[in-house]
Scaffold this motif. Structure first.
Motif, PDB file in Angstrom:
ATOM      1  N   TYR A 192       0.896  -1.164   0.153  1.00  0.00           N
ATOM      2  CA  TYR A 192      -0.114  -0.071   0.175  1.00  0.00           C
ATOM      3  C   TYR A 192       0.801   1.279   0.146  1.00  0.00           C
ATOM      4  CZ  TYR A 192      -2.595   3.772   2.084  1.00  0.00           C
ATOM      5  OH  TYR A 192      -3.227   5.162   2.115  1.00  0.00           O
ATOM      6  N   THR A 193       0.414   2.324  -0.978  1.00  0.00           N
ATOM      7  CA  THR A 193       0.857   3.751  -0.734  1.00  0.00           C
ATOM      8  C   THR A 193      -0.230   4.501  -0.839  1.00  0.00           C
ATOM      9  OG1 THR A 193       1.415   3.806  -2.965  1.00  0.00           O
ATOM     10  CG2 THR A 193       3.331   3.178  -1.600  1.00  0.00           C
ATOM     11  N   PRO A 194      -0.022   5.692  -0.062  1.00  0.00           N
ATOM     12  CA  PRO A 194      -1.369   6.598  -0.167  1.00  0.00           C
ATOM     13  C   PRO A 194      -1.564   6.786  -1.654  1.00  0.00           C
ATOM     14  CG  PRO A 194       0.120   7.136   1.483  1.00  0.00           C
ATOM     15  CD  PRO A 194       0.834   6.117   0.541  1.00  0.00           C
ATOM     16  N   HIS A 195      -3.032   6.999  -1.733  1.00  0.00           N
ATOM     17  CA  HIS A 195      -3.518   7.620  -3.202  1.00  0.00           C
ATOM     18  C   HIS A 195      -3.463   9.049  -3.427  1.00  0.00           C
ATOM     19  CE1 HIS A 195      -6.506   6.672  -6.516  1.00  0.00           C
ATOM     20  NE2 HIS A 195      -5.904   8.095  -6.606  1.00  0.00           N
ATOM     21  N   PRO A 196      -2.438   9.504  -4.101  1.00  0.00           N
ATOM     22  CA  PRO A 196      -2.259  10.979  -4.214  1.00  0.00           C
ATOM     23  C   PRO A 196      -3.208  11.627  -4.776  1.00  0.00           C
ATOM     24  CG  PRO A 196      -0.760   9.788  -6.045  1.00  0.00           C
ATOM     25  CD  PRO A 196      -1.676   8.676  -4.950  1.00  0.00           C
ATOM     26  N   VAL A 197      -4.126  11.142  -5.387  1.00  0.00           N
ATOM     27  CA  VAL A 197      -5.375  12.112  -5.738  1.00  0.00           C
ATOM     28  C   VAL A 197      -6.258  12.290  -4.703  1.00  0.00           C
ATOM     29  CG1 VAL A 197      -7.317  12.117  -7.308  1.00  0.00           C
ATOM     30  CG2 VAL A 197      -5.072  11.413  -8.093  1.00  0.00           C
ATOM     31  N   ALA A 198      -6.355  11.154  -3.871  1.00  0.00           N
ATOM     32  CA  ALA A 198      -7.384  11.319  -2.595  1.00  0.00           C
ATOM     33  C   ALA A 198      -6.640  12.187  -1.595  1.00  0.00           C
ATOM     34  CB  ALA A 198      -7.652   9.893  -2.143  1.00  0.00           C
ATOM     35  N   ARG A 199      -5.360  11.956  -1.557  1.00  0.00           N
ATOM     36  CA  ARG A 199      -4.854  12.982  -0.781  1.00  0.00           C
ATOM     37  C   ARG A 199      -4.830  14.407  -1.078  1.00  0.00           C
ATOM     38  NH1 ARG A 199       1.351  11.685   1.161  1.00  0.00           N
ATOM     39  NH2 ARG A 199       0.459  10.416   2.899  1.00  0.00           N
ATOM     40  N   SER A 200      -4.538  14.557  -2.365  1.00  0.00           N
ATOM     41  CA  SER A 200      -4.706  16.170  -2.628  1.00  0.00           C
ATOM     42  C   SER A 200      -6.050  16.713  -2.368  1.00  0.00           C
ATOM     43  CB  SER A 200      -4.644  15.989  -4.012  1.00  0.00           C
ATOM     44  OG  SER A 200      -3.300  15.476  -4.603  1.00  0.00           O
ATOM     45  N   LEU A 201      -6.997  15.907  -2.565  1.00  0.00           N
ATOM     46  CA  LEU A 201      -8.483  16.406  -2.412  1.00  0.00           C
ATOM     47  C   LEU A 201      -8.488  16.758  -0.733  1.00  0.00           C
ATOM     48  CD1 LEU A 201     -11.332  17.082  -3.691  1.00  0.00           C
ATOM     49  CD2 LEU A 201     -11.854  14.896  -3.291  1.00  0.00           C
ATOM     50  N   ALA A 202      -8.228  15.559  -0.171  1.00  0.00           N
ATOM     51  CA  ALA A 202      -8.259  15.921   1.328  1.00  0.00           C
ATOM     52  C   ALA A 202      -7.709  17.241   1.971  1.00  0.00           C
ATOM     53  CB  ALA A 202      -8.435  14.710   1.948  1.00  0.00           C
ATOM     54  N   ARG A 203      -6.456  17.337   1.553  1.00  0.00           N
ATOM     55  CA  ARG A 203      -5.620  18.220   2.030  1.00  0.00           C
ATOM     56  C   ARG A 203      -5.723  19.657   1.508  1.00  0.00           C
ATOM     57  NH1 ARG A 203       0.434  15.579   1.958  1.00  0.00           N
ATOM     58  NH2 ARG A 203       0.496  14.549   4.002  1.00  0.00           N
ATOM     59  N   GLY A 204      -6.337  19.733   0.179  1.00  0.00           N
ATOM     60  CA  GLY A 204      -6.498  20.977  -0.423  1.00  0.00           C
ATOM     61  C   GLY A 204      -5.143  21.371  -1.112  1.00  0.00           C
ATOM     62  N   ARG A 205      -4.086  20.467  -1.283  1.00  0.00           N
ATOM     63  CA  ARG A 205      -3.050  20.651  -2.037  1.00  0.00           C
ATOM     64  C   ARG A 205      -2.350  19.459  -2.607  1.00  0.00           C
ATOM     65  NH1 ARG A 205       1.426  19.927   0.832  1.00  0.00           N
ATOM     66  NH2 ARG A 205       1.078  19.219   2.912  1.00  0.00           N
ATOM     67  N   THR A 206      -1.610  19.721  -3.785  1.00  0.00           N
ATOM     68  CA  THR A 206      -1.361  18.514  -4.609  1.00  0.00           C
ATOM     69  C   THR A 206      -0.047  17.798  -4.669  1.00  0.00           C
ATOM     70  OG1 THR A 206      -0.589  19.805  -6.395  1.00  0.00           O
ATOM     71  CG2 THR A 206      -2.993  19.483  -6.572  1.00  0.00           C
ATOM     72  N   GLY A 207       0.850  18.763  -4.084  1.00  0.00           N
ATOM     73  CA  GLY A 207       2.149  18.026  -4.103  1.00  0.00           C
ATOM     74  C   GLY A 207       2.878  18.447  -5.610  1.00  0.00           C
ATOM     75  N   ASN A 208       2.276  19.015  -6.452  1.00  0.00           N
ATOM     76  CA  ASN A 208       2.758  19.351  -7.802  1.00  0.00           C
ATOM     77  C   ASN A 208       2.822  20.732  -8.069  1.00  0.00           C
ATOM     78  OD1 ASN A 208       2.012  16.480  -8.137  1.00  0.00           O
ATOM     79  ND2 ASN A 208       0.132  16.848  -8.951  1.00  0.00           N
ATOM     80  N   LEU A 209       4.029  20.760  -8.847  1.00  0.00           N
ATOM     81  CA  LEU A 209       4.249  22.132  -9.385  1.00  0.00           C
ATOM     82  C   LEU A 209       4.078  22.137 -10.895  1.00  0.00           C
ATOM     83  CD1 LEU A 209       4.974  23.056  -6.759  1.00  0.00           C
ATOM     84  CD2 LEU A 209       7.369  23.014  -7.410  1.00  0.00           C
ATOM     85  N   GLY A 210       3.857  23.151 -11.694  1.00  0.00           N
ATOM     86  CA  GLY A 210       3.944  23.307 -13.100  1.00  0.00           C
ATOM     87  C   GLY A 210       4.910  24.141 -13.408  1.00  0.00           C
ATOM     88  N   LEU A 211       5.433  23.831 -14.838  1.00  0.00           N
ATOM     89  CA  LEU A 211       6.229  24.817 -15.487  1.00  0.00           C
ATOM     90  C   LEU A 211       5.897  24.919 -17.059  1.00  0.00           C
ATOM     91  CD1 LEU A 211       9.058  25.913 -15.991  1.00  0.00           C
ATOM     92  CD2 LEU A 211      10.169  23.841 -16.323  1.00  0.00           C
ATOM     93  N   ILE A 212       5.832  26.321 -17.453  1.00  0.00           N
ATOM     94  CA  ILE A 212       5.607  26.316 -18.851  1.00  0.00           C
ATOM     95  C   ILE A 212       6.754  27.139 -19.690  1.00  0.00           C
ATOM     96  CG2 ILE A 212       3.901  27.419 -20.451  1.00  0.00           C
ATOM     97  CD1 ILE A 212       1.800  26.838 -18.277  1.00  0.00           C
ATOM     98  N   VAL A 213       7.203  26.499 -20.384  1.00  0.00           N
ATOM     99  CA  VAL A 213       8.375  27.115 -21.174  1.00  0.00           C
ATOM    100  C   VAL A 213       7.766  27.495 -22.649  1.00  0.00           C
ATOM    101  CG1 VAL A 213      10.069  25.611 -19.944  1.00  0.00           C
ATOM    102  CG2 VAL A 213       9.249  24.719 -22.039  1.00  0.00           C
ATOM    103  N   PRO A 214       8.488  28.181 -23.362  1.00  0.00           N
ATOM    104  CA  PRO A 214       8.170  28.790 -24.600  1.00  0.00           C
ATOM    105  C   PRO A 214       8.395  27.425 -25.566  1.00  0.00           C
ATOM    106  CG  PRO A 214       9.445  30.234 -23.795  1.00  0.00           C
ATOM    107  CD  PRO A 214       9.648  29.053 -22.722  1.00  0.00           C
ATOM    108  N   ASP A 215       9.095  26.711 -25.587  1.00  0.00           N
ATOM    109  CA  ASP A 215       9.560  25.854 -26.581  1.00  0.00           C
ATOM    110  C   ASP A 215      10.798  24.646 -26.112  1.00  0.00           C
ATOM    111  OD1 ASP A 215      10.234  23.930 -28.640  1.00  0.00           O
ATOM    112  OD2 ASP A 215      10.791  25.596 -30.049  1.00  0.00           O
ATOM    113  N   MET A 216      10.380  23.551 -25.481  1.00  0.00           N
ATOM    114  CA  MET A 216      11.372  22.599 -24.876  1.00  0.00           C
ATOM    115  C   MET A 216      12.219  22.218 -25.886  1.00  0.00           C
ATOM    116  SD  MET A 216       8.886  20.128 -23.054  1.00  0.00           S
ATOM    117  CE  MET A 216       7.221  19.575 -23.835  1.00  0.00           C
TER     118      MET A 216
END
Lengths: 329, 329
Positions: A44-68
DNA sequence: ATGAAAGCGCTAACAC
DNA sequence: GTGTTAGCGCTTTCAT
């Protein structure tokens, strides 16, 4: 495998299992071990999606670049990813394909499933940026906007050094090849103008060009139509394109024409002759952006802070040399 | 802004709002419009995390590449991202930093928050791969494992063409610079061996080398210690490194030594002389991998399918030429 | 065509 | 230190 299965197997409540995974010290060593054992057996490992919903944060960051596919973006991506992982965050990456239009839609879509967003040299409007900032915490790289934290690669000084370097080599007429409009080009072009003006060197400007090799190839012939003996290109790709075309036309670098690039991408040291270029602190900037973002997430008010400025540095290699006598005559 | 707010404002139940966003035709045009209006005014969009939890799928895909600072990986990343977005998926990207060890941990962490995973040239063990396949649907790029769908860039033929090309130019002794062990190197090396064997050309092998420019620089001196007149490098970076060092040692390319690379990264056409190289269908492979993954998600049983094979192609440029007379004498 | 209710898997007060 | 109880915001039967 849910938290309930583990709880049942370990003979405790789901809450206790949750605690074991979130604040282990709030649980007796003994029960903690029982829970861990049960979790292991059940894989078992905690389900990250459920965790995100309950905690109100996702543990993810986003990055947008012009052209990788651009080396410079790849370096930033790598740096951001690295730092994010060190801090326990996963990273969403998107490429806006240089379309200012799509960029804000991509960003908005991403914003809802990350805790914060890093935007590298975004081309969207100030207003769009502000709207985005309402959805998720933002950090900007190479873009300034009041109230939004930013990290800037300060290339002005180094760009000035490049011009001084060419001056010292005896060049008496320069040309700047402009890139796409935006923070980066504005800073570079301005420094070019000011320094050449201060030194009293005639300095022309061509462009804007796409920041690509093929645009550089095209630019080369325009440069040869002037009497300049040295060219400062918006970035390494353009500079290398120029060098390539010059070789085809039998113009020697640096004997007949000197070339300076920007970014010090890996390309710069790989071409012949090796490219004199302004090295930008891309890796440091990526890391700094993540730091800034995490500070924000921790609740620090970062909006009033002055942008982090990271210095660039002129790297002299073999593509610049003394001005040819014929050129100055 | 939750679905309840919208429901209240539109005077309907949350379920109806949900329907408007998921199966619009199950709702009267009239109420649909009321709901849309309310949603617009409230600037509501469904919360992706909550949606994921309820639906049991995330709408996200994951990609793991060995090193995104490598141009080849950047191209794959871009292609996968592009195709994923076209199909309405967002993309997680991670870089394993070439560490087989970390790779499986990163992949496992990612696996739980995506609907499927694309692994580019993974270096983890077969067993780790199988364990991962239990967590999330997998598609492999340039790696074969029974029962797991894969897309392979078939470089064998084109690699053979490269050797034939050198043979036709009169080269009578070749050397291959091996890259890191894995599917790609195995295929390339094997084709090199077989074709040179068939043609009766003495062919040595050096390495393995890291797939980098600096490894190529180092390799150059090893090549010069042999009497080979042509070298086939594992990839473009190594090839360019070799060329660079040769220039420093006064060895001319292709007059004194011919060089062939692999990948046809953007680098290949930017260096002087332009590099003869085997072009790999990286963009097509990225798109194909996403297609395969989506087929799996749609429930097609893809596990028994034979891997998708995409052909590579020899691109002849200026880094290969007739063998020098001195070399053959 | 729409609403009521249950539940996705987890966390976080709040009691004990 | 541990269990009980409510949700997090959404989708989805099942009724009506």
């Amino acid at each position: 495998m849910t938290i309930r299965d583990v709880a049942a197997r370990a003979g405790v409540s789901p809450a206790t299992v949750s605690r074991v995974f979130t604040q282990p010290h709030a649980v007796t060593l003994q029960t903690r071990q029982r829970v861990m054992a049960a979790a292991d057996e059940l894989r078992y490992t905690p389900h990250p999606v459920a965790r995100s919903l309950a905690r109100g944060r996702t543990g993810n960051l986003g990055l947008i670049v012009p052209d990788m596919a651009i080396a410079f973006s790849a370096v930033i991506t790598k740096a951001v990813q690295h730092q994010a992982r060190r801090d326990g965050y996963a990273l969403f990456v998107a490429d806006s394909d240089d379309q200012a239009q799509g960029e804000d839609r991509i960003a908005a879509a991403m914003a809802k499933q990350v805790d914060g967003l890093v935007l590298s040299a975004p081309s969207m409007s100030d207003r769009q940026l502000r709207e985005l900032a309402d959805i998720a915490p933002l950090v900007l790289i190479n873009r300034e906007l009041d109230g939004i934290p930013a990290v800037l690669m300060q290339a002005t000084d180094a760009a000035g050094h490049a011009v001084e370097h060419l001056d010292a080599l005896g060049h008496r007429e320069l040309v700047y090849l402009a890139g796409p409009s935006g923070y980066s080009n504005a800073m570079r072009q301005q420094a070019f103008r000011e320094t050449s003006g201060r030194l009293g060197i005639p300095a022309a400007e061509l462009g804007p060009f796409e920041p690509t090799f093929s645009a550089g190839v095209r630019a080369a012939d325009l440069v040869l139509a002037t009497s300049a003996t040295a060219v400062v290109a918006y970035n390494d790709e353009i500079a290398v394109g120029v060098a390539n075309r010059l070789a085809d036309r039998g113009v020697r670098v640096p004997e007949d024409l000197s070339i300076v690039g920007f970014d010090d991408t890996s390309l710069a040291a790989m071409v012949t002759p090796r490219l004199t270029t302004v090295r930008l602190p891309a890796t440091a900037a990526g890391a700094a952006a993540v730091h800034l973002l995490l500070d924000t997430l921790r609740g620090d008010d970062v909006s009033g802070r002055t942008p982090v400025e990271l210095p660039a540095e002129l790297i002299v290699r073999s593509s610049t040399g003394p001005a040819s006598r014929t050129g100055t005559t």
